[in-house]
Scaffold this motif. Structure first.
Motif, PDB file in Angstrom:
ATOM      1  N   PRO A 191       0.823  -1.218   0.000  1.00  0.00           N
ATOM      2  CA  PRO A 191       0.000   0.000   0.000  1.00  0.00           C
ATOM      3  C   PRO A 191       0.858   1.270   0.000  1.00  0.00           C
ATOM      4  N   VAL A 192       1.373   1.636  -1.155  1.00  0.00           N
ATOM      5  CA  VAL A 192       2.320   2.749  -1.275  1.00  0.00           C
ATOM      6  C   VAL A 192       1.739   4.033  -0.688  1.00  0.00           C
ATOM      7  N   TYR A 193       0.554   4.393  -1.132  1.00  0.00           N
ATOM      8  CA  TYR A 193      -0.047   5.660  -0.699  1.00  0.00           C
ATOM      9  C   TYR A 193      -0.217   5.688   0.821  1.00  0.00           C
ATOM     10  N   ALA A 194      -0.655   4.570   1.388  1.00  0.00           N
ATOM     11  CA  ALA A 194      -0.901   4.533   2.835  1.00  0.00           C
ATOM     12  C   ALA A 194       0.400   4.654   3.628  1.00  0.00           C
ATOM     13  N   ILE A 195       1.445   3.955   3.192  1.00  0.00           N
ATOM     14  CA  ILE A 195       2.732   4.045   3.897  1.00  0.00           C
ATOM     15  C   ILE A 195       3.312   5.446   3.773  1.00  0.00           C
ATOM     16  N   HIS A 196       3.162   6.068   2.603  1.00  0.00           N
ATOM     17  CA  HIS A 196       3.639   7.441   2.405  1.00  0.00           C
ATOM     18  C   HIS A 196       2.905   8.440   3.294  1.00  0.00           C
ATOM     19  N   HIS A 197       1.731   8.042   3.812  1.00  0.00           N
ATOM     20  CA  HIS A 197       0.937   8.960   4.642  1.00  0.00           C
ATOM     21  C   HIS A 197       0.760   8.453   6.071  1.00  0.00           C
ATOM     22  N   TYR A 254       0.275  14.833   5.642  1.00  0.00           N
ATOM     23  CA  TYR A 254      -0.536  15.495   4.624  1.00  0.00           C
ATOM     24  C   TYR A 254      -0.067  16.923   4.333  1.00  0.00           C
ATOM     25  N   LYS A 255       0.998  17.335   5.021  1.00  0.00           N
ATOM     26  CA  LYS A 255       1.588  18.639   4.742  1.00  0.00           C
ATOM     27  C   LYS A 255       2.643  18.485   3.647  1.00  0.00           C
ATOM     28  N   PHE A 256       2.603  19.375   2.662  1.00  0.00           N
ATOM     29  CA  PHE A 256       3.603  19.361   1.598  1.00  0.00           C
ATOM     30  C   PHE A 256       4.850  20.059   2.120  1.00  0.00           C
ATOM     31  N   ASN A 257       5.887  19.269   2.387  1.00  0.00           N
ATOM     32  CA  ASN A 257       7.070  19.796   3.058  1.00  0.00           C
ATOM     33  C   ASN A 257       8.353  19.254   2.421  1.00  0.00           C
TER      34      ASN A 257
END
Length: 541
Positions: A404-410, A419-422
């Motif tokens: 789950p790429v998206y979930a691990i990235h978040h 969820y902050k673009f940093n």
């Protein structure tokens, strides 16, 4: 047409319902003592995403959080059991150390039914995959990337110059429509060896066929589900992922390019040339590289780059647009490169821009092109217990696993305030993040996307030229935060990517030197038939 599809869908649902009623095994994980997500009739655990109740990326988060302490959980894709791997260390083991147990993707289509997808690198298996991967790898070496950089750079310069000079009433732009034209032109020149300008000729046939091939509406999403989950049924009702019209068009283009080069002894540094050379070597050995295999690899490169890379560019541009401090810092870095090189940046100049790299890496973390990656088990493999006091679990041959790429990235456990673009997180800890196993937008291990460096370079070149000439400003149609679409297989914005492009009054004077000496020839195509004339700006043998 609507009536025929209504009947087909009704028949399909009856057949699927009967099949699942007779053959389902929704107790698969329960019998083995593994936490799992319950299944809906017909559609399995993915039902909320399939019937578009929520964006697939958000549903992946729900699945991932089903049991936050488990290393893995089970779910069902229709009636097929799938293991969702939550633990980054396990993902690394499966993807890298024990790759021989999980060397393949689950194929979308069968080779004979839909050869453009069935024969491409993503779908190939076993020795055929190894041979093709070895054949294509040289196309993305450092020397080849530097060679393609010149072509890519000229596309970026000409493309952004056109945007910056548009009249004011046309400068409120939906970026997805615009940037698919840029990716279209880059792929045309770097992979197919043909020259197109999709801004000056917006209805060119290469772009129109590309848009048709990558467009995902509700019907196309339903076809995707049928192809993936019910291949026999899909063949019976003749559903194809690539239409005959698109397949024939791309086959004609590749044949025309190859014939032109063979007849005129033209050599060009692109993917087609690499496969021509592989064909010639095999011919010397008494072997064959069929034309359809060359077409399949070229089309796969096009399919991935046309929509997926354009989406990544759109998300990146959106974040630059709504974060003025990031935009100004990037423009400062860009102006310094223009000043240092007098408007003639090299591959190394752009590739080594650290803050630009951090912005793009953060964009790929926040909005990964593929929200999940998969592998197929080809020999039984024992997983450690998913929870304390549980037993190990043996993944049987033929079972699919997903990451789950998206979930691990978040996951805030791995990325603070996810969820902050940093971009600063990649400036401070870029190497650690890249080696952590928690950041893998292009996959991991031998099955990692072969063109990942090409894609990142393409994004860098676009952002460099766009910010050298323009300020990106929110407009009345800009939606922030982005609302994700509920359809399609790539991440996309439900409301589009609307931005106002303002020509920079403070642009560096040497920005004019970024333009190529000879503008792209907009007349080097033929709209009267299915092919585009191959450019002859290669090197004669």
């Amino acid at each position: 047409m609507e009536l025929s599809w209504a009947w087909i869908i009704a028949i399909v649902l009856v057949i699927i319902s009967t099949y699942l009623y007779l053959w389902n095994d929704y107790d698969y994980f329960k019998k083995r003592g593994i936490p799992y997500i319950k299944s809906w009739p017909i559609l399995g655990s993915f039902a909320p995403a399939f019937i578009m109740l929520k964006p697939p990326a958000e549903f992946i988060i729900d699945m991932y959080n089903h049991n936050p302490n488990a290393k893995y959980i089970g779910f069902f894709e229709t009636n097929n059991p799938v293991v969702l791997i939550r633990d980054p260390e396990l993902i690394k083991l499966i993807s890298v150390k024990y790759f021989d147990y999980f060397p393949e993707h689950r194929g979308l289509v069968e080779e004979g039914h839909d050869p453009l997808f069935g024969r491409n690198l993503f779908s190939l298996r076993g020795d055929k995959w190894k041979e093709t991967r070895m054949m294509l790898t040289p196309a993305f070496t450092l020397s080849k990337l530097k060679g393609m950089f010149k072509l890519m750079n000229e596309c970026g310069a000409d493309f952004t110059e056109f945007l910056s000079k548009m009249p004011d009433h046309k400068k409120t732009i939906e970026m997805k429509d615009v940037l698919t034209r840029y990716t279209n032109d880059v792929i045309a020149t770097c992979a197919f060896g043909i020259t197109i300008n999709s801004m000056k000729d917006p209805e060119n046939e290469f772009y129109i066929c590309g848009r048709e091939a990558t467009n995902f509406g509700p019907l196309r999403t339903f076809q995707f589900i049928l192809l993936r989950s019910f291949p026999i049924l899909s063949r019976l009702i003749n559903i194809k992922f690539v239409s005959d019209k698109v397949a024939n068009y791309f086959e004609n283009i590749v044949k025309d390019v190859i014939d032109t080069r063979d007849q005129n002894n033209i050599v060009r540094s692109d993917m087609i040339q690499l496969m021509i050379e592989a064909r010639d070597k095999r011919t010397e050995l008494g072997q064959e590289l069929p034309l359809i295999d060359i077409v399949a690899q070229a089309f796969s490169f096009f399919f991935s780059g046309f929509d997926g890379v354009a989406s990544s560019m759109c998300f990146t541009c959106h974040e630059i647009c709504v974060n003025l401090d990031i935009q100004k810092r990037l423009q400062k870095d860009i102006d310094e490169i223009i000043d240092k090189t007098n408007g003639n940046p090299t591959y190394d100049d752009i590739n080594n821009m650290h803050y630009l790299s951090a912005v793009i890496n953060e964009s790929l973390r926040r909005y990964p092109v593929g929200i999940m990656h998969d592998r197929v088990c080809v020999q039984d493999y024992e997983l450690p217990p998913t929870l304390p006091n549980y037993k190990p679990f043996i993944i049987k041959k033929g079972i699919n696993v997903m990451f789950p790429v998206y979930a691990i990235h978040h996951d805030p456990k791995y990325f603070e305030d996810p969820y902050k673009f940093n971009p600063e997180r990649f400036m401070d800890n870029g190497k650690d993040i890249n080696n952590s196993g928690t950041y893998f937008p292009f996959g991991m291990g031998p099955r990692m996307c072969i063109a990942n460096r090409f894609a990142i370079l393409e994004i860098k070149v676009l952002i460099f030229h766009l910010l050298a000439r323009c300020n990106l400003k929110p407009c009345s149609k800009t939606v922030n935060p982005i609302q994700l679409t509920k359809t399609g297989i790539h991440m996309n914005s439900a409301n589009g990517f609307w931005i106002y492009l303002e020509e920079r009054k403070d642009a560096h004077p040497a920005v004019k030197n970024l333009l190529p000496n000879s503008k792209i020839d907009n007349n080097n195509y033929n709209n009267s038939n299915a092919t585009i004339k191959a450019t002859t700006n290669g090197v004669a043998k």
